[in-house]
Scaffold this motif. Structure first.
Motif, PDB file in Angstrom:
ATOM      1  N   ASP A  98     -85.619 -14.463   5.540  1.00 31.42           N
ATOM      2  CA  ASP A  98     -86.451 -13.375   6.052  1.00 31.42           C
ATOM      3  C   ASP A  98     -85.579 -12.535   6.981  1.00 31.42           C
ATOM      4  OD1 ASP A  98     -88.707 -11.834   6.553  1.00 31.42           O
ATOM      5  OD2 ASP A  98     -89.993 -13.571   6.915  1.00 31.42           O
TER       6      ASP A  98
ATOM      7  N   ALA B  74     -90.624 -10.183   5.305  1.00 26.04           N
ATOM      8  CA  ALA B  74     -90.939  -8.868   5.867  1.00 26.04           C
ATOM      9  C   ALA B  74     -90.011  -7.842   5.228  1.00 26.04           C
ATOM     10  CB  ALA B  74     -90.769  -8.886   7.380  1.00 26.04           C
ATOM     11  N   LYS B  75     -90.567  -6.693   4.882  1.00 27.68           N
ATOM     12  CA  LYS B  75     -89.778  -5.708   4.154  1.00 27.68           C
ATOM     13  C   LYS B  75     -90.059  -4.269   4.577  1.00 27.68           C
ATOM     14  CE  LYS B  75     -88.432  -4.569  -0.499  1.00 27.68           C
ATOM     15  NZ  LYS B  75     -88.455  -4.903  -1.864  1.00 27.68           N
TER      16      LYS B  75
ATOM     17  N   ALA C 110     -96.226  -8.889   9.885  1.00 27.63           N
ATOM     18  CA  ALA C 110     -95.436 -10.138   9.941  1.00 27.63           C
ATOM     19  C   ALA C 110     -94.990 -10.432  11.357  1.00 27.63           C
ATOM     20  CB  ALA C 110     -94.211 -10.015   9.029  1.00 27.63           C
TER      21      ALA C 110
ATOM     22  N   ARG D 128     -95.111  -7.546   5.785  1.00 23.06           N
ATOM     23  CA  ARG D 128     -94.778  -8.188   4.512  1.00 23.06           C
ATOM     24  C   ARG D 128     -95.894  -7.845   3.537  1.00 23.06           C
ATOM     25  NH1 ARG D 128     -92.842 -13.037   5.663  1.00 23.06           N
ATOM     26  NH2 ARG D 128     -93.236 -13.174   7.860  1.00 23.06           N
TER      27      ARG D 128
ATOM     28  N   ARG E 182    -101.104  -7.042   6.869  1.00 23.43           N
ATOM     29  CA  ARG E 182     -99.746  -7.299   6.371  1.00 23.43           C
ATOM     30  C   ARG E 182     -98.715  -7.452   7.500  1.00 23.43           C
ATOM     31  NH1 ARG E 182    -102.488  -4.554   2.499  1.00 23.43           N
ATOM     32  NH2 ARG E 182    -102.033  -5.121   0.340  1.00 23.43           N
TER      33      ARG E 182
END
Length: 143
Positions: A64, A98-99, A133, A91, A131
């Motif tokens: 991550d 997580a992006k 994270a 995420r 969403r």
């Protein structure tokens, strides 16, 4: 106060076109480039470089990395204590790293960049909140 400076700088990035791996205000950036660009303008340097990354970097590399980098450079705090100037990581699914990242503008809005859009101010609605994270406080500025 660092949070005020972070938000003020982030606001100057509004309208910057989306560019994968970009980090130049007014020219182009992605979500990470926005964070790094704001950090550089507020603190005068970027503490660590991510290196080149593909669109699927988080899924392909394991771990991550975005969350781990945030934990190295910032102080994590409870989601319920999110305030203006905080770094927010997202995420897309619970089983993925997580992006995506953004900067909180109060508890109900955020500044971020994502594909197909310029840097924008968006509502931090339930679609985004579920969403999250992690939420992080940027370091205090040294005088």
């Amino acid at each position: 106060m660092s949070a005020d400076r972070i938000v003020a700088e982030a606001m100057t990035w509004l309208g910057t076109p989306y560019r994968h791996q970009g980090r130049r205000r007014g020219v182009g950036c992605d979500c990470l480039g926005l964070i790094m660009g704001v950090w550089d303008r507020v603190y005068g340097n970027i503490p660590e470089q991510p290196g080149a990354y593909a669109a699927d970097w988080a899924e392909a590399g394991g771990g991550d990395p975005l969350l781990e980098a945030a934990r190295r450079q910032c102080r994590e705090k409870p989601v319920g204590e999110m305030a203006a100037g905080d770094l927010i990581l997202f995420r897309w699914r619970p089983d993925l790293p997580a992006k995506h990242c953004a900067i909180a503008v109060g508890g109900t809005r955020m500044i971020h960049a994502y594909e197909g859009h310029a840097v924008l101010l968006s509502p931090l609605g339930s679609h985004w909140k579920r969403r999250i994270a992690g939420v992080f406080v940027f370091p205090e500025l040294k005088h």
